[in-house]
Design a protein around this motif. Structure first.
Motif, PDB file in Angstrom:
ATOM      1  N   GLU A  54      -0.508   2.424  -3.695  1.00 50.23           N
ATOM      2  CA  GLU A  54      -1.120   3.737  -3.523  1.00 50.23           C
ATOM      3  C   GLU A  54      -0.382   4.809  -4.334  1.00 50.23           C
ATOM      4  N   CYS A  55       0.938   4.675  -4.443  1.00 47.19           N
ATOM      5  CA  CYS A  55       1.705   5.645  -5.236  1.00 47.19           C
ATOM      6  C   CYS A  55       1.387   5.498  -6.716  1.00 47.19           C
ATOM      7  N   ARG A  56       1.230   4.278  -7.172  1.00 48.04           N
ATOM      8  CA  ARG A  56       0.869   4.079  -8.581  1.00 48.04           C
ATOM      9  C   ARG A  56      -0.542   4.582  -8.855  1.00 48.04           C
ATOM     10  N   ASN A  57      -1.444   4.432  -7.879  1.00 49.41           N
ATOM     11  CA  ASN A  57      -2.795   4.964  -8.040  1.00 49.41           C
ATOM     12  C   ASN A  57      -2.780   6.488  -8.143  1.00 49.41           C
ATOM     13  N   ALA A  58      -1.797   7.115  -7.493  1.00 46.38           N
ATOM     14  CA  ALA A  58      -1.668   8.573  -7.541  1.00 46.38           C
ATOM     15  C   ALA A  58      -0.778   9.028  -8.694  1.00 46.38           C
ATOM     16  N   ASN A  59      -0.377   8.100  -9.570  1.00 46.21           N
ATOM     17  CA  ASN A  59       0.465   8.384 -10.730  1.00 46.21           C
ATOM     18  C   ASN A  59       1.822   8.986 -10.363  1.00 46.21           C
ATOM     19  N   LEU A  60       2.419   8.482  -9.284  1.00 46.19           N
ATOM     20  CA  LEU A  60       3.759   8.910  -8.898  1.00 46.19           C
ATOM     21  C   LEU A  60       4.794   7.997  -9.552  1.00 46.19           C
ATOM     22  N   ARG A  61       5.998   8.527  -9.709  1.00 52.76           N
ATOM     23  CA  ARG A  61       7.085   7.736 -10.286  1.00 52.76           C
ATOM     24  C   ARG A  61       7.750   6.906  -9.193  1.00 52.76           C
ATOM     25  N   GLU A  62       8.511   5.892  -9.601  1.00 54.56           N
ATOM     26  CA  GLU A  62       9.117   4.980  -8.623  1.00 54.56           C
ATOM     27  C   GLU A  62      10.095   5.675  -7.696  1.00 54.56           C
ATOM     28  N   TRP A  63      10.803   6.679  -8.172  1.00 51.48           N
ATOM     29  CA  TRP A  63      11.759   7.355  -7.312  1.00 51.48           C
ATOM     30  C   TRP A  63      11.069   8.211  -6.250  1.00 51.48           C
ATOM     31  N   GLU A  64       9.758   8.439  -6.397  1.00 45.49           N
ATOM     32  CA  GLU A  64       9.019   9.228  -5.418  1.00 45.49           C
ATOM     33  C   GLU A  64       8.453   8.370  -4.282  1.00 45.49           C
ATOM     34  N   PHE A  65       8.507   7.049  -4.423  1.00 46.46           N
ATOM     35  CA  PHE A  65       7.967   6.153  -3.400  1.00 46.46           C
ATOM     36  C   PHE A  65       8.667   6.365  -2.056  1.00 46.46           C
ATOM     37  N   ALA A  66       9.982   6.594  -2.086  1.00 47.34           N
ATOM     38  CA  ALA A  66      10.741   6.787  -0.846  1.00 47.34           C
ATOM     39  C   ALA A  66      10.296   8.051  -0.121  1.00 47.34           C
ATOM     40  N   HIS A  67       9.956   9.085  -0.872  1.00 47.74           N
ATOM     41  CA  HIS A  67       9.478  10.312  -0.242  1.00 47.74           C
ATOM     42  C   HIS A  67       8.159  10.061   0.478  1.00 47.74           C
ATOM     43  N   VAL A  68       7.280   9.304  -0.156  1.00 41.53           N
ATOM     44  CA  VAL A  68       5.983   9.002   0.459  1.00 41.53           C
ATOM     45  C   VAL A  68       6.192   8.174   1.717  1.00 41.53           C
ATOM     46  N   ARG A  69       7.123   7.234   1.662  1.00 37.04           N
ATOM     47  CA  ARG A  69       7.406   6.386   2.821  1.00 37.04           C
ATOM     48  C   ARG A  69       7.851   7.229   4.014  1.00 37.04           C
ATOM     49  N   THR A  70       8.694   8.227   3.777  1.00 38.56           N
ATOM     50  CA  THR A  70       9.128   9.078   4.883  1.00 38.56           C
ATOM     51  C   THR A  70       7.963   9.878   5.463  1.00 38.56           C
ATOM     52  N   PHE A  71       7.046  10.307   4.608  1.00 38.06           N
ATOM     53  CA  PHE A  71       5.874  11.031   5.108  1.00 38.06           C
ATOM     54  C   PHE A  71       4.959  10.110   5.918  1.00 38.06           C
ATOM     55  N   VAL A  72       4.850   8.842   5.522  1.00 35.32           N
ATOM     56  CA  VAL A  72       4.062   7.874   6.300  1.00 35.32           C
ATOM     57  C   VAL A  72       4.659   7.726   7.694  1.00 35.32           C
ATOM     58  N   ILE A  73       5.971   7.562   7.753  1.00 38.03           N
ATOM     59  CA  ILE A  73       6.647   7.388   9.039  1.00 38.03           C
ATOM     60  C   ILE A  73       6.516   8.648   9.892  1.00 38.03           C
ATOM     61  N   GLN A  74       6.654   9.820   9.294  1.00 37.64           N
ATOM     62  CA  GLN A  74       6.513  11.068  10.047  1.00 37.64           C
ATOM     63  C   GLN A  74       5.115  11.206  10.615  1.00 37.64           C
ATOM     64  N   GLU A  75       4.100  10.881   9.840  1.00 38.99           N
ATOM     65  CA  GLU A  75       2.714  10.981  10.320  1.00 38.99           C
ATOM     66  C   GLU A  75       2.466  10.020  11.476  1.00 38.99           C
ATOM     67  N   LEU A  76       2.983   8.802  11.355  1.00 44.15           N
ATOM     68  CA  LEU A  76       2.782   7.821  12.422  1.00 44.15           C
ATOM     69  C   LEU A  76       3.508   8.216  13.693  1.00 44.15           C
ATOM     70  N   LEU A  77       4.718   8.734  13.550  1.00 42.34           N
ATOM     71  CA  LEU A  77       5.460   9.183  14.743  1.00 42.34           C
ATOM     72  C   LEU A  77       4.787  10.392  15.382  1.00 42.34           C
ATOM     73  N   LYS A  78       4.194  11.255  14.567  1.00 40.42           N
ATOM     74  CA  LYS A  78       3.489  12.423  15.098  1.00 40.42           C
ATOM     75  C   LYS A  78       2.244  11.983  15.871  1.00 40.42           C
ATOM     76  N   LYS A  79       1.545  10.957  15.383  1.00 40.79           N
ATOM     77  CA  LYS A  79       0.352  10.467  16.063  1.00 40.79           C
ATOM     78  C   LYS A  79       0.684   9.743  17.358  1.00 40.79           C
ATOM     79  N   SER A  80       1.859   9.080  17.410  1.00 42.37           N
ATOM     80  CA  SER A  80       2.214   8.319  18.607  1.00 42.37           C
ATOM     81  C   SER A  80       2.620   9.213  19.773  1.00 42.37           C
ATOM     82  N   ASN A  81       3.023  10.439  19.484  1.00 46.86           N
ATOM     83  CA  ASN A  81       3.437  11.355  20.560  1.00 46.86           C
ATOM     84  C   ASN A  81       2.289  11.970  21.231  1.00 46.86           C
TER      85      ASN A  81
END
Length: 81
Positions: A54-81
């Protein structure tokens, strides 16, 4: 929120939508399993692959993948509460 954060959040929401929210995480925010609807399997190591695709589809660089991963985790934790 800067433009980069908005882009990371958008990509994170795309990842969650692709998996239909079927991502199992721990309380501390570690991704355990992911269900990929394109491949129709649950997998332990597939989360990284889906994030990379998904990051490559959005034309993000490899060092930005970790940032996206943290946003995925934050969104999931926000939904679980």
């Amino acid at each position: 929120m800067t433009n980069f954060e908005k882009m990371y959040l958008r990509v994170a929401k795309q990842i969650i939508q692709r998996c239909h929210g079927a991502i199992k995480i721990t309380k501390h925010g570690k991704i355990i399993e992911v269900y990929d609807t394109k491949r129709h399997i649950w997998s332990h190591g597939l989360a990284g692959l889906i994030i990379k695709e998904e990051c490559r589809n959005a034309n993000l660089r490899e060092w930005e993948f970790a940032h996206v991963r943290t946003f995925v985790i934050q969104e999931l934790l926000k939904k679980s509460n």
